[in-house]
Enzyme design. Structure first.
Site, PDB file in Angstrom:
ATOM      1  N   LYS A 286      53.495  39.046  60.216  1.00  0.00           N
ATOM      2  CA  LYS A 286      53.168  39.474  58.837  1.00  0.00           C
ATOM      3  C   LYS A 286      51.845  40.227  58.850  1.00  0.00           C
ATOM      4  O   LYS A 286      51.036  40.089  59.777  1.00  0.00           O
ATOM      5  CB  LYS A 286      53.033  38.272  57.887  1.00  0.00           C
ATOM      6  CG  LYS A 286      51.948  37.221  58.245  1.00  0.00           C
ATOM      7  CD  LYS A 286      50.542  37.544  57.797  1.00  0.00           C
ATOM      8  CE  LYS A 286      49.544  36.437  58.178  1.00  0.00           C
ATOM      9  NZ  LYS A 286      48.146  36.868  58.124  1.00  0.00           N
TER      10      LYS A 286
ATOM     11  N   PRO B 151      50.371  39.125  69.226  1.00  0.00           N
ATOM     12  CA  PRO B 151      49.185  38.559  69.883  1.00  0.00           C
ATOM     13  C   PRO B 151      48.655  37.344  69.128  1.00  0.00           C
ATOM     14  O   PRO B 151      48.708  37.300  67.897  1.00  0.00           O
ATOM     15  CB  PRO B 151      48.171  39.704  69.867  1.00  0.00           C
ATOM     16  CG  PRO B 151      48.650  40.660  68.840  1.00  0.00           C
ATOM     17  CD  PRO B 151      50.127  40.471  68.681  1.00  0.00           C
TER      18      PRO B 151
ATOM     19  N   LEU C 183      48.111  38.056  62.551  1.00  0.00           N
ATOM     20  CA  LEU C 183      49.492  38.470  62.266  1.00  0.00           C
ATOM     21  C   LEU C 183      50.411  37.270  62.062  1.00  0.00           C
ATOM     22  O   LEU C 183      51.621  37.435  61.872  1.00  0.00           O
ATOM     23  CB  LEU C 183      50.021  39.336  63.414  1.00  0.00           C
ATOM     24  CG  LEU C 183      49.339  40.696  63.574  1.00  0.00           C
ATOM     25  CD1 LEU C 183      49.712  41.336  64.906  1.00  0.00           C
ATOM     26  CD2 LEU C 183      49.720  41.624  62.421  1.00  0.00           C
TER      27      LEU C 183
ATOM     28  N   GLY D 258      51.405  34.894  64.151  1.00  0.00           N
ATOM     29  CA  GLY D 258      52.398  34.663  65.211  1.00  0.00           C
ATOM     30  C   GLY D 258      52.786  33.197  65.366  1.00  0.00           C
ATOM     31  O   GLY D 258      53.974  32.856  65.349  1.00  0.00           O
ATOM     32  N   GLY D 259      51.814  32.327  65.497  1.00  0.00           N
ATOM     33  CA  GLY D 259      52.088  30.892  65.671  1.00  0.00           C
ATOM     34  C   GLY D 259      52.767  30.314  64.435  1.00  0.00           C
ATOM     35  O   GLY D 259      53.697  29.499  64.536  1.00  0.00           O
TER      36      GLY D 259
ATOM     37  N   ASP E 295      49.705  29.542  56.447  1.00  0.00           N
ATOM     38  CA  ASP E 295      50.585  30.719  56.426  1.00  0.00           C
ATOM     39  C   ASP E 295      52.045  30.370  56.695  1.00  0.00           C
ATOM     40  O   ASP E 295      52.928  31.220  56.521  1.00  0.00           O
ATOM     41  CB  ASP E 295      50.170  31.727  57.518  1.00  0.00           C
ATOM     42  CG  ASP E 295      48.906  32.479  57.153  1.00  0.00           C
ATOM     43  OD1 ASP E 295      48.455  32.364  55.991  1.00  0.00           O
ATOM     44  OD2 ASP E 295      48.372  33.176  58.037  1.00  0.00           O
TER      45      ASP E 295
HETATM   46  O1  C5P Z   1      45.719  26.449  57.570  1.00  0.00           O
HETATM   47  P1  C5P Z   1      45.215  27.100  58.799  1.00  0.00           P
HETATM   48  O2  C5P Z   1      45.367  26.234  60.010  1.00  0.00           O
HETATM   49  O3  C5P Z   1      45.745  28.487  59.017  1.00  0.00           O
HETATM   50  O4  C5P Z   1      43.656  27.297  58.578  1.00  0.00           O
HETATM   51  C1  C5P Z   1      42.732  27.493  59.611  1.00  0.00           C
HETATM   52  C2  C5P Z   1      41.337  27.351  59.038  1.00  0.00           C
HETATM   53  O5  C5P Z   1      41.032  28.470  58.189  1.00  0.00           O
HETATM   54  C3  C5P Z   1      41.134  26.136  58.154  1.00  0.00           C
HETATM   55  O6  C5P Z   1      40.780  25.008  58.903  1.00  0.00           O
HETATM   56  C4  C5P Z   1      40.011  26.582  57.239  1.00  0.00           C
HETATM   57  O7  C5P Z   1      38.759  26.474  57.891  1.00  0.00           O
HETATM   58  C5  C5P Z   1      40.293  28.059  57.044  1.00  0.00           C
HETATM   59  N1  C5P Z   1      41.088  28.318  55.835  1.00  0.00           N
HETATM   60  C6  C5P Z   1      40.473  28.207  54.585  1.00  0.00           C
HETATM   61  N2  C5P Z   1      41.224  28.443  53.462  1.00  0.00           N
HETATM   62  C7  C5P Z   1      42.501  28.833  53.526  1.00  0.00           C
HETATM   63  C8  C5P Z   1      43.136  28.969  54.787  1.00  0.00           C
HETATM   64  C9  C5P Z   1      42.396  28.714  55.921  1.00  0.00           C
HETATM   65  O8  C5P Z   1      39.298  27.862  54.491  1.00  0.00           O
HETATM   66  N3  C5P Z   1      43.186  29.074  52.391  1.00  0.00           N
END
Ligand code: C5P
Length: 295
Positions: free
Chosen positions: A11, A92, A97, A99-100, A134
Site C-alpha cells: 500500500k 522491502p 509500504l 509489507g509485513g 495497518d
Molecule cells: O501498530 P504498529 O505496530 O504499526 O505501530 C508501530 C509503532 O508506530 C507504534 O508502536 C507507535 O509507536 C507508532 N504508531 C503510533 N500511532 C499510530 C500507529 C503507529 O504512534 N497510529
C-alpha cells in the site's frame, strides 16, 4: 483445499495526517490508503508440520514474522492442521509500504479460506488490529479512508491512476522512531499540527481523481523521517524536479512515490533517478483485484 497461492499487495498512503498522541501510546491519524501493484507471493500447502520459508534471508521466519503469529493464533483458536508457507518477498521491509502487515492480512484471509473457518469479518479485523495498525486495511484493500490508529476504515470507490513511480531507497525507518521524532519536533515548535481533511472532502477529491500539491496531500511524518535520514529529503527534491505532478513519502518512509502527468514524463523522470535509487513502476490496484485470490 490442499494448496493456495495468493498475492500480498503493498500500500501507499496518498496522504497521512498525524494528530495527538493518545492514552494508549498510539497517535490518532487520518489517511487515505491505496493498494498498489507491487506484491509479495505467498503459497500455503497442507503439511505434517508448520514451516515458514522466505527467499529473503534478512526476513525472520519465527514469531517475529507476523505470518507465523497469525498461524499460531489460528492454530490455537481453531486447531487447524499445519501448513507449509512459502513467502517470496518483493516489498522491502521498513519501507512504509506495509509489507509485513499485508502478509499478515493475506495469511488471515488465506487460512480462513483454506480451512473454511467460521471467522466473521469483525473478528478478523480485531485480530488484525492486534497485529499492527495497518493490518486491518489489507483486509479491505483498494482505496480506503482511515482514522483512529488506521483501523476505522471507510472503503471508497476505486481511484484510477497510471504513471506512478515508486522509489525504494535502501534505508529502513523505524515507525516508532518516526512518530517519536515528530512528537519531539512538535513539542519544540519545529513542526506544526496540520489540518485534517474530513471524509466529505476526501470523498469529493477522490471521486475527481486528481492529485495535486496542497494542504490535504501531505505526509506529516516526512519532516521527522527526513531529519532521521537526510538523504531522503535530497531524493524528494530530485523527484520534485523530475517532472512529477505529485510527490510524497509513504507511511513512515523510506519509500517515496511520484505521479506524472503522462507516461512520457514518467519515463523521463525514471531515467533521471534510476542511477541513484531503485525505482518501480506501479499501478493502483482495485479492491476487487486486491482480494481476488481470497474469494
Ligand atoms: O501498530 P504498529 O505496530 O504499526 O505501530 C508501530 C509503532 O508506530 C507504534 O508502536 C507507535 O509507536 C507508532 N504508531 C503510533 N500511532 C499510530 C500507529 C503507529 O504512534 N497510529
Amino acid at each position: 483445499m490442499h494448496e493456495l497461492r495468493v498475492r500480498s499487495f503493498a500500500k501507499i498512503n496518498l496522504f497521512l495526517h498525524i494528530g495527538a498522541k493518545r492514552a494508549d501510546g498510539f497517535h490518532d491519524l487520518e489517511t487515505l490508503f491505496q493498494t498498489i501493484s507491487l506484491h509479495d507471493d505467498i503459497v500455503f500447502r497442507r503439511s505434517s508440520e508448520f514451516r515458514l520459508t522466505c527467499d529473503d534471508p534478512s526476513v525472520p521466519v519465527d514469531e517475529r514474522n507476523l505470518v507465523t503469529r497469525v498461524w499460531q493464533a489460528l492454530h490455537d483458536e481453531f486447531s487447524i492442521d499445519p501448513v507449509e508457507i512459502t513467502l517470496t518477498k518483493r516489498i522491502p521491509a521498513g519501507g512504509g509500504l506495509g509489507g509485513g502487515s499485508s502478509n499478515a492480512a493475506a495469511t488471515l484471509l488465506a487460512l480462513r479460506k483454506m480451512f473454511g473457518l467460521d471467522l466473521p469479518n469483525a473478528r478478523l479485523a480485531e485480530i488484525a488490529l492486534g497485529l499492527g495498525s495497518d493490518v486491518p486495511f489489507f483486509l479491505c484493500g483498494g482505496t480506503a479512508y482511515a482514522t483512529g490508529r488506521g483501523e476505522e476504515l471507510v472503503p471508497l470507490p476505486d481511484i484510477q491512476l497510471r504513471s506512478l513511480l515508486v522509489v525504494l531507497p535502501d534505508v529502513k525507518i523505524s515507525t516508532a522512531l518516526a512518530f517519536r521524532r515528530l512528537a519531539e519536533m512538535r513539542a519544540a515548535g519545529r513542526a506544526v499540527n496540520g489540518k485534517t481533511a474530513g471524509l466529505d472532502e476526501v470523498r469529493a477529491v477522490a471521486a475527481s481523481g486528481t492529485f495535486q500539491a496542497g494542504e490535504m496531500w501531505r505526509n506529516d511524518l516526512e519532516v521527522a523521517a527526513f531529519e532521521l535520514e537526510s538523504s531522503l529529503a535530497l531524493l524528494r527534491h530530485r523527484l520534485d524536479d523530475s517532472g512529477a505532478a505529485f510527490v510524497l513519502m509513504s507511511g513512515s518512509g523510506s519509500t517515496l512515490f511520484a505521479s506524472y502527468p503522462d507516461d512520457a514524463s514518467l519515463e523521463k523522470g525514471e531515467s533521471s533517478l534510476r542511477e541513484v535509487v531503485p525505482t518501480f513502476r506501479a499501478a493502483f490496484v482495485s479492491r476487487r483485484e486486491a482480494l481476488a485470490d481470497f474469494a
